[in-house]
Design a protein around this motif. Structure first.
Motif, PDB file in Angstrom:
ATOM      1  N   ALA A   1      -9.891  48.712  36.276  1.00  0.00           N
ATOM      2  CA  ALA A   1      -8.517  48.238  36.479  1.00  0.00           C
ATOM      3  C   ALA A   1      -7.612  49.319  37.057  1.00  0.00           C
ATOM      4  O   ALA A   1      -6.773  49.033  37.920  1.00  0.00           O
ATOM      5  N   ARG A   2      -7.744  50.562  36.595  1.00  0.00           N
ATOM      6  CA  ARG A   2      -6.849  51.613  37.081  1.00  0.00           C
ATOM      7  C   ARG A   2      -7.105  51.907  38.553  1.00  0.00           C
ATOM      8  O   ARG A   2      -6.187  51.930  39.365  1.00  0.00           O
TER       9      ARG A   2
ATOM     10  N   SER B   1      -6.118  48.893  40.770  1.00  0.00           N
ATOM     11  CA  SER B   1      -4.670  48.675  40.912  1.00  0.00           C
ATOM     12  C   SER B   1      -4.025  49.773  41.760  1.00  0.00           C
ATOM     13  O   SER B   1      -3.057  49.514  42.479  1.00  0.00           O
TER      14      SER B   1
ATOM     15  N   VAL C   1       1.273  47.256  36.209  1.00  0.00           N
ATOM     16  CA  VAL C   1      -0.175  47.028  36.093  1.00  0.00           C
ATOM     17  C   VAL C   1      -0.908  48.367  36.225  1.00  0.00           C
ATOM     18  O   VAL C   1      -1.812  48.672  35.448  1.00  0.00           O
TER      19      VAL C   1
ATOM     20  N   SER D   1      -2.684  49.732  32.953  1.00  0.00           N
ATOM     21  CA  SER D   1      -4.044  49.193  33.142  1.00  0.00           C
ATOM     22  C   SER D   1      -5.040  49.817  32.162  1.00  0.00           C
ATOM     23  O   SER D   1      -5.948  49.130  31.681  1.00  0.00           O
TER      24      SER D   1
ATOM     25  N   THR E   1     -11.366  50.616  30.647  1.00  0.00           N
ATOM     26  CA  THR E   1     -11.591  51.230  31.961  1.00  0.00           C
ATOM     27  C   THR E   1     -12.434  52.485  31.809  1.00  0.00           C
ATOM     28  O   THR E   1     -12.407  53.141  30.766  1.00  0.00           O
TER      29      THR E   1
END
Lengths: 59, 241
Positions: free
Chosen positions: B126-127, B130, B171, B175, B181
């Motif tokens: 996710a990191r 994004s 986000v 995240s 993550t």
């Protein structure tokens, strides 16, 4: 003590620093060049416009 | 705040302010970078990351700046769209390439840290994803402005895009808490205090301040360039009459 020998990770570390230096240097040079280019153009056009206004103002 | 925003409403005052503020911030950025690099390369190796911890001194500030500059871009776009402030539009336009480079550097240096530490250049967590989306918003903003011939229409369309992209900022920030993550969770501003030792925090903060001052200097320079560009266009229009 200054440690400039990153050993087995040297390739990753120096590439990261090299990319960052290149990216930031490009930003600085392009920003300064952009401002300088338009400053010169604006000053030249404004001088011409002022000259034409002056001619038009004194028939 | 009102005083700060007053610069956005008065180009003459802004040009007078930026003429001395930009070189001052630029000098400050170089001084902070010199101190940060010295402390960064005199810090001991991290017990887990080894020497690759030194990549953090340039990766983390670039990532923070990528987010911060987007907030500036969004704020300037909002002022430009709602109040039709020409200088706010110039500020938005000037911020985009700076934010794109900071975000691109965050992605590249993160990848160069990830390969030796995680064993991979990239994962779709996710990191990282994004932040890639953030980078794409910067590129899309610049492409949209360049693609529309009518400058006013292009500025409006790009400002709307910039405001839409603001949704991605929280986000990116949260995240690592909202999803599992590979990217580590918050370290410097972790709940209950920083999880990093001061010997790493001090060079990290110095480099972050250097990036911030450097951004301030270059942003002012780019806005000045934009003001000159518009003055040139106005003079050209006068000559064409």
């Amino acid at each position: 003590m200054l440690d400039l020998d990153p050993g087995e990770y040297g390739l990753y570390i120096w590439t990261a620093y090299g990319l960052s230096a290149a990216g930031l240097a490009w930003l600085a040079v392009s920003s300064l060049a952009f401002a300088r280019r338009w400053r010169r153009r604006a000053e030249s056009l404004e001088a011409r416009a002022a000259g034409e206004d002056g001619e038009g103002g004194h028939p | 705040m009102t005083q700060a925003l007053a610069f956005l409403y008065n180009p003459h005052r802004f040009m007078a302010f930026s003429a001395w503020a930009a070189p001052l911030l630029g000098t400050l950025a170089l001084g902070l970078a010199a101190a940060g690099l010295w402390l960064g390369f005199t810090a001991p190796e991290d017990y887990q990351q080894g020497d690759t911890v030194r990549i953090m001194f340039i990766h983390v500030p670039a990532a923070w700046m990528g987010l911060f500059v987007y907030l500036c871009l969004g704020g300037a776009s909002f002022l430009s769209l709602i109040f039709r402030q020409a200088l706010a539009d110039a500020a938005a336009r000037g911020a985009a390439p700076l934010g794109a480079v900071f975000t691109g550097l965050a992605l590249a240096t993160g990848s160069l840290w990830g390969k030796p530490m995680w064993g991979t250049w990239w994962v779709w967590d996710a990191r990282l994803t994004s932040v890639l989306v953030l980078f794409l918003f910067y590129l899309a903003y610049m492409a949209l402005r360049a693609a529309i011939d009518d400058e006013a229409k292009g500025a409006r369309a790009a400002a709307i895009l910039a405001l839409v992209g603001l949704v991605n900022v929280p986000v990116v920030h949260w995240s690592v808490e909202w999803w599992n993550t590979l990217h580590q969770g918050r370290t410097v501003f972790a709940a209950g205090g920083s999880r990093a030792a001061n010997v790493f925090l001090v060079p990290l903060f110095l480099m972050s301040l250097s990036y911030m001052a450097g951004f301030g200097a270059l942003w002012l320079v780019r806005i000045r360039g934009e003001v000159w560009r518009r003055r040139a266009a106005a003079a050209e229009a006068r000559l064409a009459r």
